[in-house]
Design a protein around this motif. Sequence first.
Motif, PDB file in Angstrom:
ATOM      1  N   ILE A 144      14.520 -19.126  44.154  1.00 58.56           N
ATOM      2  CA  ILE A 144      15.868 -19.584  43.826  1.00 58.56           C
ATOM      3  C   ILE A 144      16.701 -18.334  43.574  1.00 58.56           C
ATOM      4  N   VAL A 145      17.690 -18.111  44.400  1.00 59.68           N
ATOM      5  CA  VAL A 145      18.545 -16.926  44.266  1.00 59.68           C
ATOM      6  C   VAL A 145      20.006 -17.362  44.294  1.00 59.68           C
ATOM      7  N   TYR A 146      20.899 -16.400  44.084  1.00 62.24           N
ATOM      8  CA  TYR A 146      22.319 -16.746  44.072  1.00 62.24           C
ATOM      9  C   TYR A 146      23.136 -15.664  44.754  1.00 62.24           C
ATOM     10  N   GLU A 147      24.367 -16.016  45.038  1.00 65.49           N
ATOM     11  CA  GLU A 147      25.367 -15.063  45.488  1.00 65.49           C
ATOM     12  C   GLU A 147      26.714 -15.535  44.954  1.00 65.49           C
ATOM     13  N   TYR A 148      27.651 -14.626  44.872  1.00 59.53           N
ATOM     14  CA  TYR A 148      29.023 -14.982  44.518  1.00 59.53           C
ATOM     15  C   TYR A 148      29.817 -15.118  45.804  1.00 59.53           C
ATOM     16  N   SER A 149      30.723 -16.089  45.844  1.00 56.12           N
ATOM     17  CA  SER A 149      31.513 -16.263  47.061  1.00 56.12           C
ATOM     18  C   SER A 149      32.368 -15.034  47.342  1.00 56.12           C
ATOM     19  N   LEU A 150      32.717 -14.270  46.292  1.00 57.68           N
ATOM     20  CA  LEU A 150      33.468 -13.024  46.491  1.00 57.68           C
ATOM     21  C   LEU A 150      32.557 -11.849  46.849  1.00 57.68           C
ATOM     22  N   VAL A 151      31.254 -12.024  46.630  1.00 54.67           N
ATOM     23  CA  VAL A 151      30.279 -10.958  46.925  1.00 54.67           C
ATOM     24  C   VAL A 151      29.097 -11.583  47.674  1.00 54.67           C
ATOM     25  N   PRO A 152      29.260 -11.902  48.964  1.00 49.41           N
ATOM     26  CA  PRO A 152      28.187 -12.554  49.718  1.00 49.41           C
ATOM     27  C   PRO A 152      26.920 -11.695  49.761  1.00 49.41           C
ATOM     28  N   ARG A 153      25.778 -12.374  49.789  1.00 47.66           N
ATOM     29  CA  ARG A 153      24.494 -11.678  49.823  1.00 47.66           C
ATOM     30  C   ARG A 153      23.893 -11.755  51.228  1.00 47.66           C
ATOM     31  N   THR A 154      23.360 -10.648  51.703  1.00 46.16           N
ATOM     32  CA  THR A 154      22.682 -10.633  52.998  1.00 46.16           C
ATOM     33  C   THR A 154      21.216 -10.994  52.806  1.00 46.16           C
ATOM     34  N   VAL A 155      20.771 -12.046  53.480  1.00 45.11           N
ATOM     35  CA  VAL A 155      19.373 -12.467  53.404  1.00 45.11           C
ATOM     36  C   VAL A 155      18.644 -11.924  54.629  1.00 45.11           C
ATOM     37  N   PRO A 156      17.524 -11.214  54.449  1.00 51.18           N
ATOM     38  CA  PRO A 156      16.794 -10.656  55.591  1.00 51.18           C
ATOM     39  C   PRO A 156      16.467 -11.711  56.646  1.00 51.18           C
ATOM     40  N   GLU A 157      16.407 -11.280  57.898  1.00 46.86           N
ATOM     41  CA  GLU A 157      16.213 -12.210  59.016  1.00 46.86           C
ATOM     42  C   GLU A 157      14.911 -12.989  58.918  1.00 46.86           C
ATOM     43  N   ARG A 158      13.897 -12.420  58.309  1.00 48.14           N
ATOM     44  CA  ARG A 158      12.599 -13.099  58.219  1.00 48.14           C
ATOM     45  C   ARG A 158      12.622 -14.253  57.219  1.00 48.14           C
ATOM     46  N   LEU A 159      13.687 -14.354  56.450  1.00 48.33           N
ATOM     47  CA  LEU A 159      13.800 -15.404  55.446  1.00 48.33           C
ATOM     48  C   LEU A 159      14.867 -16.408  55.853  1.00 48.33           C
ATOM     49  N   ASN A 160      14.630 -17.665  55.507  1.00 47.12           N
ATOM     50  CA  ASN A 160      15.616 -18.727  55.734  1.00 47.12           C
ATOM     51  C   ASN A 160      16.046 -19.297  54.394  1.00 47.12           C
ATOM     52  N   ARG A 161      17.302 -19.721  54.321  1.00 45.15           N
ATOM     53  CA  ARG A 161      17.798 -20.254  53.071  1.00 45.15           C
ATOM     54  C   ARG A 161      18.405 -21.634  53.257  1.00 45.15           C
ATOM     55  N   THR A 162      18.408 -22.406  52.172  1.00 42.21           N
ATOM     56  CA  THR A 162      19.054 -23.712  52.151  1.00 42.21           C
ATOM     57  C   THR A 162      19.776 -23.839  50.809  1.00 42.21           C
ATOM     58  N   VAL A 163      21.018 -24.264  50.842  1.00 41.82           N
ATOM     59  CA  VAL A 163      21.857 -24.250  49.652  1.00 41.82           C
ATOM     60  C   VAL A 163      21.504 -25.399  48.702  1.00 41.82           C
ATOM     61  N   LEU A 164      21.465 -25.081  47.402  1.00 41.73           N
ATOM     62  CA  LEU A 164      21.276 -26.096  46.367  1.00 41.73           C
ATOM     63  C   LEU A 164      22.615 -26.586  45.816  1.00 41.73           C
ATOM     64  N   GLY A 165      23.588 -25.695  45.700  1.00 42.02           N
ATOM     65  CA  GLY A 165      24.890 -26.109  45.184  1.00 42.02           C
ATOM     66  C   GLY A 165      25.682 -24.938  44.636  1.00 42.02           C
ATOM     67  N   ASP A 166      26.870 -25.228  44.159  1.00 42.75           N
ATOM     68  CA  ASP A 166      27.789 -24.228  43.610  1.00 42.75           C
ATOM     69  C   ASP A 166      28.018 -24.475  42.124  1.00 42.75           C
ATOM     70  N   GLU A 167      28.370 -23.421  41.418  1.00 44.04           N
ATOM     71  CA  GLU A 167      28.760 -23.550  40.016  1.00 44.04           C
ATOM     72  C   GLU A 167      30.014 -22.723  39.766  1.00 44.04           C
ATOM     73  N   PRO A 168      30.923 -23.212  38.900  1.00 46.90           N
ATOM     74  CA  PRO A 168      32.159 -22.487  38.619  1.00 46.90           C
ATOM     75  C   PRO A 168      31.910 -21.265  37.751  1.00 46.90           C
ATOM     76  N   LEU A 169      32.887 -20.366  37.744  1.00 47.10           N
ATOM     77  CA  LEU A 169      32.835 -19.156  36.929  1.00 47.10           C
ATOM     78  C   LEU A 169      33.921 -19.211  35.859  1.00 47.10           C
ATOM     79  N   TYR A 170      33.625 -18.612  34.704  1.00 44.92           N
ATOM     80  CA  TYR A 170      34.548 -18.637  33.573  1.00 44.92           C
ATOM     81  C   TYR A 170      34.815 -17.221  33.066  1.00 44.92           C
ATOM     82  N   LEU A 171      36.020 -17.008  32.629  1.00 41.67           N
ATOM     83  CA  LEU A 171      36.356 -15.809  31.867  1.00 41.67           C
ATOM     84  C   LEU A 171      35.960 -16.078  30.422  1.00 41.67           C
ATOM     85  N   ALA A 172      35.098 -15.226  29.879  1.00 40.55           N
ATOM     86  CA  ALA A 172      34.609 -15.405  28.504  1.00 40.55           C
ATOM     87  C   ALA A 172      35.163 -14.286  27.634  1.00 40.55           C
ATOM     88  N   GLU A 173      35.802 -14.644  26.522  1.00 40.59           N
ATOM     89  CA  GLU A 173      36.427 -13.667  25.631  1.00 40.59           C
ATOM     90  C   GLU A 173      36.344 -14.168  24.199  1.00 40.59           C
TER      91      GLU A 173
END
Length: 317
Positions: A144-173
């Motif tokens: 189970i891995v993640y990426e940010y939509s603003l920082v896409p992750r490159t998955v090596p060709e030997r691996l296949n991925r299937t999406v589980l879902g998205d989660e929102p991001l918050y500014l925490a202060e």
Amino acid sequence: MDVTRLRLLVELERLGTMAAVAEVTGMSTSAVSKHLAVLERETQVRLLVPEGRRVRLTPAGQRLVEHAVGILERIEAAQAELQGDTTPTGVVRLVSFVSAATAIALPAMRQLRVDHPAVDVRLIDLEPEPALAALLSGTADLGIVYEYSLVPRTVPERLNRTVLGDEPLYLAEPARSESPAAQGRQATRARLRSLAKAAWITNSQGSDEDELVQRICVTAGFTPLIRHRLDNLDLHLDLIGAGLGVGILPQLGLPDGGEPPPETRLTPLGALGGVRRVFLVARGGEWSWPPIRTVARCLRQSATRVLASPESDSSAH
């Protein structure tokens, strides 16, 4: 030794004549005879001796039949398991980052223990980059891995991925900080600019969080001052609550129930921050193995309770 020839030897012991073996296998009698002659050469042992117009198995031939029965049974069992015709059985080494392990993997593992007790899931805590390395090296089976939509992750060709879902991001202060926007509304560039001199917090493992914070803050016209690098999200929140920093948190990084501590304020980043996308990864070709397929199905079901459906993903296998 060829499996077909072993099967012919077992059939000969069961039926008694090469003609009968030829009839049930659809081969000619001469083809059966040639296969068994090759089997004798392969084993370098006399397996058959003439007995009138027929043949009989030697003691070595009888012993080989005993071995062959067991071999053929194991081959058939393996084929049935790989084709999903039997109860899924086996070890699945699952790598996951901490917040997904808590919110997605653990509920799935509890359900698997009830529904598929023969599947042994072994959980390993790893951030995305080392998780991908473990999958490539074969020391893990499913990740189970993640990426940010603003920082896409490159998955090596030997691996296949299937999406589980998205989660929102918050500014925490810190909750006591002054804010030009009401709590609960999406963060604005003006709100971000007011934090230009704040001490920002990111993850110590990998550069994704650094890149995310940099990109978000650059859109507001400043370069963030990254002062703290923390992997423990509870400590992350404690530091913010103490007024010692600000950061960006995904939904799964929040305490149970999604409510922050009273001394911490969360503001949805919305389009300014994009989303964190969570997905499953495995080596190509391994998705069809029943234990991995079973674990992946349970993880997908578990993820639907805590993640939003992704808008799109062209790289899913």
